[in-house]
Design a protein around this motif. Structure first.
Motif, PDB file in Angstrom:
ATOM      1  N   LYS A  69       0.925  -1.010   0.036  1.00  8.35           N
ATOM      2  CA  LYS A  69      -0.003  -0.074   0.014  1.00  8.35           C
ATOM      3  C   LYS A  69       1.091   1.269   0.055  1.00  8.35           C
ATOM      4  CE  LYS A  69      -3.540   2.199   2.464  1.00  8.35           C
ATOM      5  NZ  LYS A  69      -4.586   2.539   3.690  1.00  8.35           N
ATOM      6  N   GLN A  70       1.834   1.269   0.885  1.00 12.45           N
ATOM      7  CA  GLN A  70       2.685   2.260   1.047  1.00 12.45           C
ATOM      8  C   GLN A  70       3.979   2.285  -0.205  1.00 12.45           C
ATOM      9  OE1 GLN A  70       4.377   3.059   4.880  1.00 12.45           O
ATOM     10  NE2 GLN A  70       5.573   4.914   4.106  1.00 12.45           N
ATOM     11  N   ARG A  71       4.535   1.208  -0.121  1.00 15.04           N
ATOM     12  CA  ARG A  71       5.826   1.102  -1.098  1.00 15.04           C
ATOM     13  C   ARG A  71       5.521   0.719  -2.389  1.00 15.04           C
ATOM     14  NH1 ARG A  71      10.218  -1.802   1.029  1.00 15.04           N
ATOM     15  NH2 ARG A  71      11.218  -0.207  -0.078  1.00 15.04           N
ATOM     16  N   GLY A  72       4.236   0.416  -2.637  1.00 11.27           N
ATOM     17  CA  GLY A  72       4.063   0.056  -4.216  1.00 11.27           C
ATOM     18  C   GLY A  72       4.607  -1.223  -4.687  1.00 11.27           C
ATOM     19  N   LEU A  73       4.538  -1.374  -6.016  1.00 11.89           N
ATOM     20  CA  LEU A  73       4.946  -2.700  -6.645  1.00 11.89           C
ATOM     21  C   LEU A  73       6.300  -3.078  -6.575  1.00 11.89           C
ATOM     22  CD1 LEU A  73       3.025  -2.194 -10.102  1.00 11.89           C
ATOM     23  CD2 LEU A  73       2.060  -3.338  -7.893  1.00 11.89           C
ATOM     24  N   ARG A  74       7.363  -2.029  -6.065  1.00 14.23           N
ATOM     25  CA  ARG A  74       8.586  -2.494  -6.093  1.00 14.23           C
ATOM     26  C   ARG A  74       8.809  -3.431  -5.005  1.00 14.23           C
ATOM     27  NH1 ARG A  74       8.434   2.926  -4.524  1.00 14.23           N
ATOM     28  NH2 ARG A  74       8.900   3.357  -2.645  1.00 14.23           N
ATOM     29  N   THR A  75       7.985  -3.367  -3.956  1.00 14.20           N
ATOM     30  CA  THR A  75       8.131  -4.342  -2.851  1.00 14.20           C
ATOM     31  C   THR A  75       7.685  -5.879  -3.353  1.00 14.20           C
ATOM     32  OG1 THR A  75       5.953  -4.236  -1.909  1.00 14.20           O
ATOM     33  CG2 THR A  75       7.756  -2.861  -1.287  1.00 14.20           C
ATOM     34  N   LEU A  76       7.259  -6.120  -4.234  1.00 17.26           N
ATOM     35  CA  LEU A  76       6.575  -7.552  -4.494  1.00 17.26           C
ATOM     36  C   LEU A  76       7.305  -8.222  -5.517  1.00 17.26           C
ATOM     37  CD1 LEU A  76       2.886  -6.023  -5.364  1.00 17.26           C
ATOM     38  CD2 LEU A  76       3.813  -6.976  -3.224  1.00 17.26           C
TER      39      LEU A  76
END
Ligand SMILES: Cc1ncc(COP(=O)(O)O)c(C=O)c1O
Length: 463
Positions: free
Chosen positions: A199-206
Motif C-alpha cells: 500500500k505504501q511502497r507500491g509494486l517494487r516491494t512485490l
C-alpha cells in the motif's frame, strides 16, 4: 433556528470552519433553495410532474409493452440529427425540454421490454425502480453517516443479508460500481493481505505474483490484473471442462508451474455462473486446492450469486461459504437495476478499510457525534459513492425472500421451457443442456441444414 443564509454565503462561511464543526453546521444551517429552483417553484413542480408523466407513459408503459418496439433503431449520423445534440448558449423552453425527454426515451433501448434479450439483465421491477427514483431524487453520497444516515444503515443490513445467504454470520462488504470493480477489489485485498507493505511502497516491494482463473472467467479479471499493476501475464488460465467448469486438477498443476517459474501464487478466482455458458465452477474442490496452498479464494458470482436465494438450485454454489470474497450483482438476475453489485468478505479484521483507507481529515473526522465506524466511505477507492442499496432493499421488502426465490426458480423453469421448445423445432442446435439460465444454441439456416459434415460448416454457421 438560525437565520436563513444565502447559499453563496453559506459556502464561504463553511470554508472557514474547522473540519470537525463543518459536518454539524451543514446539518443545522437553514439556507434558501438554490437560485435555479427558487426562481419559479410552480414551474419547477410542473416540469417535474410532466417529466414523471412522460417517464411513466413512454419509458414504462410503452417501454414494457409487446406491441411497441424494443428500440427505434437509427444509424449514428441520423440519430445525431434527430437528437440535435449541440449545446448552445441560449437555454430552451420547458416545452422543448419535455420534447427532448420524449426523444431520449423514444430512441433508447427499453431494457424492461419483454423482448429485450441482449444482456445479462432485463425486465422492470417496479419497487426497484421506485428505489432508483428516490435515490436519484435525494442525490446523496454513501460515504458518511451524516450525509446518508438511512443508506449507511440500510447498506449494512442488505450486505448482512447477502452474507447470510453465502453462509457467513459475520464479515464485511461494500456496494461497488459493478461486478468488474468488485472483482478488482478482491484481487487488491488478497494482495494487500499478503503484502500490506505494498500500500505504501507500491509494486517494487512485490515478487512476481500469479493469480488463477478459468478460461471461461469474465474478462474483468484480466482487466483488473492490468489495472492493479500485476500485468495480464500474471493471470494463469486454468482449463475448463466441456461444460465450462474450471478443472481443479489443472488448477493444481498451474500453481505448481507458476511456482517453478518463480512466481508467488496468491489468489484463485472461481466463477459461479460464467458469462457465456452459465457454468458453476466446483467450489469445494477449488477451496481444497486454495487451502492446501494458502491462497485467497474469490468467487465471481456476479451472474450466478442470486441462485443462493433458491432452495432448489443453491446447491450449484456449494462450497461458496469457504470463499474469502464473493462478488454478487443483484442488478443482473434479480433485476434490481443498474447498478447494484456487492463485494462480500468473510474478513472481520477491517481489511477493506486498512487496504483502501486514507483518513481524509475534511470528511472522516474522528470526533463526530456518532460512531465513526458508520462512515464507511474510507473502505473504498472512490470518494463520492452512489447509493446502490435502496433499490434492492425496497424490492426485497416488497417480495420477501419467498418472492425472490420464486423469481429465480421461474427463470430456471423458463430456460427449461426454451430448451424443450428448441428441441421440437427444426434448425435449432443446442450447444449443451444448460444447468443455469444461459441457453446456448445455434440457429442453423435452411441452406446449412444437413451439411454438418462439410468442411466450412462451422465457419458459415458462425457467419
Ligand atoms: C461472471 C461475470 N462477472 C463479472 C461481470 C461484470 O459485471 P459488471 O458488468 O457489473 O461490471 C459479468 C458481467 O457480465 C459477469 O458475467
Amino acid at each position: 433556528m438560525s437565520t436563513p443564509l444565502k447559499s453563496s454565503f453559506l459556502l464561504s462561511y463553511l470554508c472557514t470552519l474547522p473540519p470537525a464543526l463543518l459536518s454539524r453546521e451543514i446539518l443545522m444551517a437553514d439556507s434558501e433553495a438554490l437560485p435555479s429552483l427558487a426562481g419559479d417553484p410552480v414551474a419547477v413542480e410542473a416540469l417535474l410532474r410532466a417529466v414523471f408523466g412522460v417517464v411513466v407513459d413512454e419509458a414504462i408503459q410503452k417501454g414494457t409493452s409487446v406491441s411497441q418496439k424494443v428500440c427505434e433503431w437509427k444509424e449514428p449520423e441520423e440519430l445525431k440529427q434527430l437528437l440535435d445534440l449541440e449545446l448552445r448558449s441560449q437555454g430552451e423552453s420547458q416545452e422543448q425540454i419535455l420534447e427532448r425527454c420524449r426523444a431520449v426515451i423514444r430512441y433508447s433501448v427499453k431494457t424492461g421490454h419483454p423482448r429485450f434479450f441482449n444482456q445479462l439483465f432485463s425486465g422492470l421491477d417496479p419497487h426497484a425502480l421506485a428505489g432508483r427514483i428516490i435515490t436519484e431524487s435525494l442525490n446523496t453520497s454513501q460515504y458518511t453517516y451524516e450525509i446518508a444516515p438511512v443508506f449507511v444503515l440500510m447498506e449494512e443490513e442488505v450486505l448482512r443479508k447477502l452474507r447470510a445467504l453465502v453462509g457467513w454470520s459475520s464479515g464485511d462488504g461494500i456496494f461497488c460500481p459493478g461486478g468488474s470493480i468488485s472483482n478488482m477489489y478482491a484481487v487488491n485485498l488478497a494482495r494487500y493481505q499478503r503484502y500490506p507493505d505494498c500500500k505504501q511502497r507500491g509494486l517494487r516491494t512485490l515478487p512476481p505474483l500469479a493469480l488463477f482463473t478459468s478460461k471461461e472467467c469474465h474478462y474483468s479479471i484480466q482487466k483488473g490484473a492490468a489495472f492493479l499493476g500485476l500485468g495480464t501475464d500474471s493471470v494463469r488460465v486454468v482449463k475448463a471442462d466441456e461444460r465450462g467448469k474450471m478443472v481443479p486438477e489443472d488448477l493444481e498443476r498451474q500453481i505448481g508451474m507458476a511456482e517453478a517459474e518463480g512466481a508467488v501464487p496468491f489468489l484463485v478466482s472461481a466463477t459461479s455462473g460464467t458469462t457465456v455458458l452459465g457454468a458453476f465452477d466446483p467450489l469445494e474442490a477449488i477451496a481444497d486446492v486454495c487451502q492446501r496452498h494458502g491462497l485467497w479464494l474469490h468467487v465471481d458470482a456476479a451472474w450466478g450469486g442470486s441462485v443462493l436465494l433458491s432452495q432448489t438450485h443453491r446447491h450449484l454454489l456449494d462450497g461458496i461459504q469457504r470463499a474469502d470474497s464473493v462478488a454478487w450483482n443483484p442488478h443482473k438476475l434479480l433485476a434490481a437495476g443498474l447498478q447494484c453489485s456487492a463485494l462480500l468478505l468473510q474478513d472481520t479484521s477491517n481489511l477493506l478499510k486498512r487496504c483502501h483507507g486514507s483518513q481524509a481529515s475534511y470528511l472522516f473526522q474522528q470526533d463526530k457525534f456518532y460512531d465513526v465506524a458508520l462512515d464507511t466511505g474510507d473502505k473504498v477507492v472512490q470518494c463520492g459513492r452512489r447509493v446502490d442499496c435502496l433499490k434492492l432493499w425496497l424490492m426485497w421488502k416488497a417480495q420477501g425472500d419467498q418472492g425472490l426465490e420464486r423469481r429465480i426458480d421461474q427463470a430456471f423453469v423458463l430456460a427449461r421451457y426454451l430448451v424443450e421448445e428448441m428441441k421440437k423445432r427444426e434448425g435449432f442446435e443446442l450447444v449443451m443442456e444448460p444447468e443455469f439460465v444461459n441457453v446456448c444454441f445455434w440457429f442453423v439456416p435452411l441452406t446449412l441444414r444437413g451439411k454438418q459434415e462439410s468442411p466450412d460448416y462451422h465457419e458459415r454457421l458462425s457467419k
